[in-house]
Design a protein around this motif. Structure first.
Motif, short mmCIF file in Angstrom:
data_model
loop_
_atom_site.label_atom_id
_atom_site.label_comp_id
_atom_site.label_asym_id
_atom_site.label_seq_id
_atom_site.Cartn_x
_atom_site.Cartn_y
_atom_site.Cartn_z
N ALA A 23 0.84 -1.20 0.00
CA ALA A 23 0.00 0.00 0.00
C ALA A 23 0.87 1.25 0.00
CB ALA A 23 -0.93 0.00 1.21
N GLY A 24 1.96 1.23 0.77
CA GLY A 24 2.88 2.37 0.78
C GLY A 24 3.55 2.55 -0.56
N ALA A 25 3.86 1.46 -1.25
CA ALA A 25 4.52 1.54 -2.55
C ALA A 25 3.62 2.20 -3.57
CB ALA A 25 4.89 0.14 -3.03
N ALA A 26 2.32 1.97 -3.48
CA ALA A 26 1.40 2.53 -4.46
C ALA A 26 1.28 4.04 -4.33
CB ALA A 26 0.03 1.87 -4.32
N LYS A 27 1.63 4.59 -3.18
CA LYS A 27 1.49 6.03 -2.98
C LYS A 27 2.64 6.82 -3.58
CE LYS A 27 -1.09 5.49 1.27
NZ LYS A 27 -1.05 5.61 2.72
N ASP A 28 3.83 6.25 -3.68
CA ASP A 28 5.01 6.95 -4.17
C ASP A 28 5.37 6.44 -5.56
OD1 ASP A 28 7.38 8.23 -4.63
OD2 ASP A 28 8.44 7.35 -2.93
N PRO A 29 5.14 7.25 -6.61
CA PRO A 29 5.39 6.78 -7.97
C PRO A 29 6.87 6.52 -8.27
CG PRO A 29 4.82 9.10 -7.98
CD PRO A 29 4.62 8.60 -6.58
N HIS A 30 7.77 7.03 -7.44
CA HIS A 30 9.19 6.82 -7.68
C HIS A 30 9.76 5.67 -6.84
CE1 HIS A 30 9.17 10.37 -10.09
NE2 HIS A 30 8.61 11.05 -9.11
N ASP A 31 8.92 5.07 -6.02
CA ASP A 31 9.34 3.98 -5.16
C ASP A 31 9.69 2.76 -6.01
OD1 ASP A 31 8.18 2.99 -1.94
OD2 ASP A 31 9.50 1.87 -3.26
N GLN A 32 10.84 2.17 -5.76
CA GLN A 32 11.31 1.01 -6.52
C GLN A 32 10.37 -0.18 -6.39
OE1 GLN A 32 13.89 0.84 -8.64
NE2 GLN A 32 14.02 3.04 -8.33
N ARG A 33 9.60 -0.25 -5.31
CA ARG A 33 8.69 -1.38 -5.11
C ARG A 33 7.59 -1.40 -6.16
NH1 ARG A 33 7.51 -0.10 1.05
NH2 ARG A 33 7.68 1.96 0.14
N LEU A 34 7.31 -0.25 -6.78
CA LEU A 34 6.25 -0.20 -7.79
C LEU A 34 6.55 -1.08 -8.98
CD1 LEU A 34 4.85 3.40 -8.24
CD2 LEU A 34 3.68 1.33 -7.58
N LYS A 35 7.81 -1.33 -9.25
CA LYS A 35 8.18 -2.18 -10.38
C LYS A 35 7.52 -3.56 -10.26
CE LYS A 35 12.38 0.17 -11.55
NZ LYS A 35 13.81 0.13 -11.72
N TYR A 36 7.31 -4.00 -9.03
CA TYR A 36 6.69 -5.30 -8.83
C TYR A 36 5.18 -5.24 -9.01
CZ TYR A 36 11.26 -6.22 -6.92
OH TYR A 36 12.61 -6.34 -6.76
N LEU A 37 4.61 -4.05 -8.95
CA LEU A 37 3.17 -3.89 -9.05
C LEU A 37 2.70 -3.46 -10.43
CD1 LEU A 37 2.56 -1.97 -5.71
CD2 LEU A 37 2.25 -4.41 -6.14
N SER A 38 3.61 -2.97 -11.27
CA SER A 38 3.19 -2.38 -12.54
C SER A 38 3.02 -3.44 -13.63
CB SER A 38 4.18 -1.32 -12.98
OG SER A 38 5.43 -1.91 -13.28
N ALA A 44 6.89 -0.51 -20.00
CA ALA A 44 7.30 -0.05 -21.33
C ALA A 44 7.21 1.47 -21.44
CB ALA A 44 6.42 -0.71 -22.40
N LEU A 45 6.20 2.07 -20.81
CA LEU A 45 6.10 3.53 -20.81
C LEU A 45 7.27 4.16 -20.06
CD1 LEU A 45 2.27 4.14 -20.21
CD2 LEU A 45 3.52 4.17 -22.37
N GLU A 46 7.66 3.54 -18.97
CA GLU A 46 8.82 4.04 -18.21
C GLU A 46 10.08 3.99 -19.08
OE1 GLU A 46 9.28 5.44 -15.13
OE2 GLU A 46 7.09 5.54 -15.08
N MET A 47 10.27 2.88 -19.77
CA MET A 47 11.45 2.73 -20.63
C MET A 47 11.41 3.74 -21.78
SD MET A 47 14.30 1.37 -21.31
CE MET A 47 14.43 -0.09 -20.34
N LEU A 48 10.24 3.95 -22.36
CA LEU A 48 10.10 4.91 -23.45
C LEU A 48 10.47 6.32 -23.00
CD1 LEU A 48 9.27 5.47 -26.38
CD2 LEU A 48 6.90 5.66 -25.58
#
Length: 187
Positions: A23-38, A44-48
């Motif tokens: 839940a904390g990861a979902a709040k911070d768009p720059h949090d590295q944990r989001l990579k596991y949720l995306s 692909a948008l991040e890489m672009l």
């Protein structure tokens, strides 16, 4: 404690501590944990964004730019038109700065050479891997030049919307197109 109870207890314990973490990861768009949720599309948008050297403040605009009309009614058509105009304006501006005496016919030819669907536009788009990012219907080939070029142009329309400045989008275009404006205009 039986083995079954221990496994159940461990599962509950891990779940109880992982929910707040996620839940904390979902709040911070720059949090590295989001990579596991995306999703793969979000990754692909991040890489672009890294490839083009521009990070969107409003990622939903880039999502739309990477959505073909065959996939959704909320698509990249309008952004593609804006992007084509941004590219043509930027090319015109750079050419006219270099040679104010250029004939309209030659100016149109040079603009076409840089922004043409069958050549430069599709080549730049394929180099970025847009055909792997754009969302299309199963019946649509994401690698055909018209699809790639439409999405490529839509990127620059999206940047213009995101920054509220077409000049910013034109500058990113030149970086993506090859970086060296003089070389790009010399042909």
């Amino acid at each position: 404690m039986s083995r079954r109870r221990f496994t159940l207890f461990t599962a509950i314990f891990l779940f109880a501590f992982s929910v707040p973490f996620l839940a904390g990861a979902a709040k911070d768009p720059h949090d590295q944990r989001l990579k596991y949720l995306s999703s793969p599309f979000e990754a692909a948008l991040e890489m672009l964004q890294k490839q083009i050297g521009y990070n969107f403040k409003r990622i939903e605009v880039l999502r739309r730019a990477m959505t073909h009309p065959s996939f959704s009614e909320e698509n990249n058509r309008a952004l593609s038109i804006l992007g084509a105009n941004v590219i043509e304006t930027s090319v015109s501006l750079h050419i006219l700065r270099k040679d104010i005496e250029i004939s309209p016919k030659d100016l149109n030819r040079r603009i076409s050479e840089i922004s043409n669907v069958e050549s430069s536009c599709a080549i730049d788009g394929l180099r970025l891997g847009i055909h792997k990012v754009i969302r299309v219907s199963p019946r649509t080939n994401s690698s055909i030049p018209a699809v790639v070029c439409g999405a490529y142009r839509a990127i620059f329309g999206a940047i213009a919307i995101d920054t509220n400045k077409s000049d910013d989008a034109g500058n990113v275009f030149w970086i993506v197109h090859g970086g060296d404006i003089g070389r790009a205009l010399a042909f």
